[in-house]
Scaffold this active site. Structure first.
Site, short mmCIF file in Angstrom:
data_model
loop_
_atom_site.label_atom_id
_atom_site.label_comp_id
_atom_site.label_asym_id
_atom_site.label_seq_id
_atom_site.Cartn_x
_atom_site.Cartn_y
_atom_site.Cartn_z
N LYS A 22 47.94 38.25 49.16
CA LYS A 22 46.53 38.32 48.76
C LYS A 22 46.35 39.17 47.51
CE LYS A 22 43.25 41.41 50.65
NZ LYS A 22 42.61 42.21 49.70
N ASN A 23 46.89 40.38 47.54
CA ASN A 23 46.58 41.30 46.44
C ASN A 23 47.28 40.93 45.13
OD1 ASN A 23 44.72 42.61 47.99
ND2 ASN A 23 46.08 44.29 48.59
N CYS A 117 36.03 46.18 50.93
CA CYS A 117 36.02 47.01 52.12
C CYS A 117 35.55 48.42 51.79
CB CYS A 117 37.42 47.07 52.74
SG CYS A 117 37.94 45.51 53.46
N ARG A 122 34.87 54.59 46.27
CA ARG A 122 35.96 53.86 45.60
C ARG A 122 35.67 53.87 44.10
NH1 ARG A 122 37.90 48.56 48.95
NH2 ARG A 122 39.64 48.78 47.49
N ASP A 308 47.60 49.92 53.74
CA ASP A 308 47.06 48.66 54.28
C ASP A 308 47.73 48.25 55.60
OD1 ASP A 308 45.42 48.63 52.10
OD2 ASP A 308 46.51 47.09 51.00
N ARG A 400 39.08 37.35 55.05
CA ARG A 400 39.25 37.63 53.62
C ARG A 400 40.72 37.70 53.25
NH1 ARG A 400 36.62 42.97 52.02
NH2 ARG A 400 38.07 42.50 50.38
C1 EPZ Z 1 44.28 48.19 46.12
O1 EPZ Z 1 42.97 48.73 46.02
C2 EPZ Z 1 44.23 47.17 47.23
N1 EPZ Z 1 43.24 46.15 46.90
C3 EPZ Z 1 43.88 47.84 48.56
O2 EPZ Z 1 44.07 46.87 49.57
C4 EPZ Z 1 44.87 48.99 48.83
O3 EPZ Z 1 44.44 49.72 49.97
C5 EPZ Z 1 44.95 49.94 47.63
O4 EPZ Z 1 45.25 49.19 46.42
C6 EPZ Z 1 46.04 50.99 47.78
O5 EPZ Z 1 47.29 50.37 47.99
C7 EPZ Z 1 43.56 45.16 46.07
O6 EPZ Z 1 44.67 45.05 45.58
C8 EPZ Z 1 42.49 44.17 45.80
P1 EPZ Z 1 43.69 52.13 44.16
P2 EPZ Z 1 42.54 49.59 44.75
O7 EPZ Z 1 43.03 52.03 42.85
O8 EPZ Z 1 43.27 49.06 43.58
C9 EPZ Z 1 41.56 56.43 43.82
C10 EPZ Z 1 43.51 45.58 51.46
O9 EPZ Z 1 43.29 45.90 52.65
N2 EPZ Z 1 41.00 55.97 42.53
O10 EPZ Z 1 45.20 52.12 44.22
O11 EPZ Z 1 41.07 49.65 44.72
C11 EPZ Z 1 40.93 55.71 45.02
O12 EPZ Z 1 39.71 56.30 45.38
C12 EPZ Z 1 42.93 46.39 50.34
O13 EPZ Z 1 44.16 44.57 51.13
C13 EPZ Z 1 40.31 56.85 41.72
O14 EPZ Z 1 40.14 58.01 42.06
O15 EPZ Z 1 43.14 51.02 45.14
C14 EPZ Z 1 42.02 55.84 46.05
O16 EPZ Z 1 41.91 57.07 46.70
C15 EPZ Z 1 42.01 47.44 50.80
N3 EPZ Z 1 39.81 56.39 40.54
C16 EPZ Z 1 43.32 55.81 45.24
O17 EPZ Z 1 42.93 56.09 43.88
C17 EPZ Z 1 39.98 55.11 40.12
O18 EPZ Z 1 39.50 54.78 39.02
C18 EPZ Z 1 44.06 54.49 45.25
O19 EPZ Z 1 43.18 53.44 44.88
C19 EPZ Z 1 40.69 54.23 40.93
C20 EPZ Z 1 41.21 54.67 42.15
#
Ligand code: EPZ
Length: 430
Positions: A22-23, A117, A122, A308, A400
């Site tokens: 998916k991702n 989610c 976020r 995840d 989803r």
């Molecule tokens: C991706 O989300 C995945 N989604 C999520 O999977 C997954 O949980 C996550 O990566 C971590 O592996 C998709 O790929 C669509 P991040 P993403 O940016 O990219 C902080 C699922 O269940 N952060 O790696 O949104 C954030 O708050 C979904 O399939 C900032 O602070 O995650 C978090 O604590 C849910 N500022 C950490 O980084 C930013 O600008 C990691 O978030 C961006 C992120």
């Protein structure tokens, strides 16, 4: 409105074939916006997030044709707008990849803030910091729309990420792939789907080195040609079935996987006493007649244990001997599903990012609600081991991200079915 009805107690056995990731799919589909010719994408999971992102591309003007269940042809050439602000864009998290892709193509993007989610805050500050470093001025319009603009091509530069972020790493790769000169992303995320996106872009003629390490170097190119590309298997779907079969003490051959991507999951299962054997493109998980015991589990960016899979493993840990300690290091609020597990009799206490999970507490079926995609998967696993009937509502979250989950589980021996809920009954139970 629909719900899953699960009669627990059956042991899962047999073989399951994992779908495309998916991702990776939700990044690669918007990445086609950058391509100068049509592309064919194979091994796409048939899930609602993919349907939605494909629809968003169509709304932008792309010609999207479904060749079969897992193959899409995308011709991005007719896209002539960089505005994606309708409600469908708000319906998913990955729509933020439109920002990187549209900036990469038009040097401009106007995209509604993403949904997805809810795990607490976020933020997308790192994405915006990166776009700004490449030369796009970014503003938030009415608190709801990100507007990134520049009157010239993005300029390659060095960007250090304050947080290891999957979304930011992907978005900056998209925005930089056609930039002038070299972009270096430091402290980049290393998830398998980041490598998959780099492979996709490089196959089209991009120049990206270091994906899968924490320094990614991108030399901008002018032209990306059309290709046929097959998406990697879904690491998290595989991990979900691995947790489910261990929870029911069954035996399962999980096919169409990359065992290397599953190392942290495999290691944790072995630690709690499950037998796991790796083949080239499959893993055998055997928990029959095994005594499973507690563990400590900490989620981390790849190659650490994936956040995840945290909820699915918490469901598994309710069935093993002893008390496990789970620490969620990625999201600040990813335990909402726990209150539903408590309704099924689980003993779990949550304090900030730590969950203490008592094992071998018998679960009983109950009406519960999916709070998010992976939390929904955890409740299905709990329903499979519980006595009696579990009725899981809000299953749109689960759909989803999991292709044909009911069919796949039924083929393994689970007693699960999807039931239509009339609108008035749904309103009463909501
Ligand atoms: C991706 O989300 C995945 N989604 C999520 O999977 C997954 O949980 C996550 O990566 C971590 O592996 C998709 O790929 C669509 P991040 P993403 O940016 O990219 C902080 C699922 O269940 N952060 O790696 O949104 C954030 O708050 C979904 O399939 C900032 O602070 O995650 C978090 O604590 C849910 N500022 C950490 O980084 C930013 O600008 C990691 O978030 C961006 C992120």
């Amino acid at each position: 409105m629909e719900k899953y009805i699960i009669n627990g107690g059956n042991v899962l056995n047999g073989e399951v074939t994992v779908s495309g990731a998916k991702n990776a799919a939700v990044a690669i589909i918007p990445a086609t916006i950058l391509c100068d010719e049509p592309c064919r994408i194979e091994n796409i999971p048939n899930i609602s997030d993919v349907t939605l992102i494909a629809k968003i591309l169509q709304n932008l003007g792309a010609k999207v044709t479904r060749v079969n269940k897992s193959t899409l042809d995308i011709d991005p050439r007719p896209i002539n707008t960089y505005c994606a602000v309708d409600d469908s864009v708000r319906g998913m998290r990955a729509s933020y990849y439109l920002l990187g892709a549209l900036i990469g193509r038009f040097n401009n993007a106007r995209v509604a803030m993403p949904g997805g989610c809810n795990f607490g805050v976020r933020p997308i500050d790192q994405h915006l910091k990166g776009f700004a470093a490449l030369g796009a001025e970014c503003e938030l319009l009415n608190g709801a729309i990100v507007d990134a603009h520049s009157d010239r091509r993005m300029q390659g530069t060095s960007i250090y990420l304050d947080t290891v972020s999957v979304g930011t790493t992907i978005n900056l790769m998209l925005a930089a792939v056609k930039a002038e000169g070299q972009t270096i992303i430091e402290n980049a995320a290393k998830e398998p789907h980041i490598v998959d996106l780099a492979n996709f872009l490089n196959s089209m003629g991009a120049s990206i080195r270091g994906a899968g390490t924490d320094v990614i170097k991108i030399r901008g190119v002018d032209y990306l040609h059309g290709i046929t590309y097959s998406i990697i298997p879904d690491q998290i779907e595989a991990g979900t079935y691995m947790a489910a079969v261990a929870a029911t003490r069954g035996k399962l051959l999980v096919k169409n996987v990359t065992p290397k991507h599953l190392e942290s999951i495999t290691a944790k299962l072995r630690e709690i006493g499950v037998y796991v054997e790796e083949y080239d493109e499959a893993v055998l998980v055997d928990a029959t007649e095994r005594r499973l015991r507690r563990c400590n589990l900490k989620t981390m960016p790849h190659p650490g244990f994936p956040t995840d899979c945290q909820p699915q493993f918490v469901a598994l840990l309710t069935t093993v001997e002893g008390t496990s300690i789970v620490t969620e290091n990625v999201w600040d609020n990813r335990y909402q599903y726990v209150r539903e597990l408590l309704l099924m009799g689980a003993h779990i206490s949550v304090e900030s990012r730590v969950a203490i999970v008592d094992g071998q507490v018998p679960l009983h079926g109950a009406p519960v609600k999916a709070t998010d995609l992976r939390g929904g998967a955890a409740l299905i696993i709990a329903g499979l081991v519980a006595s009696g009937t579990t009725e899981l509502s809000s299953i749109h979250y689960v759909e989803r991200g999991y292709e044909e989950i009911v069919e796949k589980l039924r083929a393994l021996g689970a007693d699960i079915k999807k039931q239509y809920v009339p609108e008035d009954e749904a309103a009463v139970t909501a």
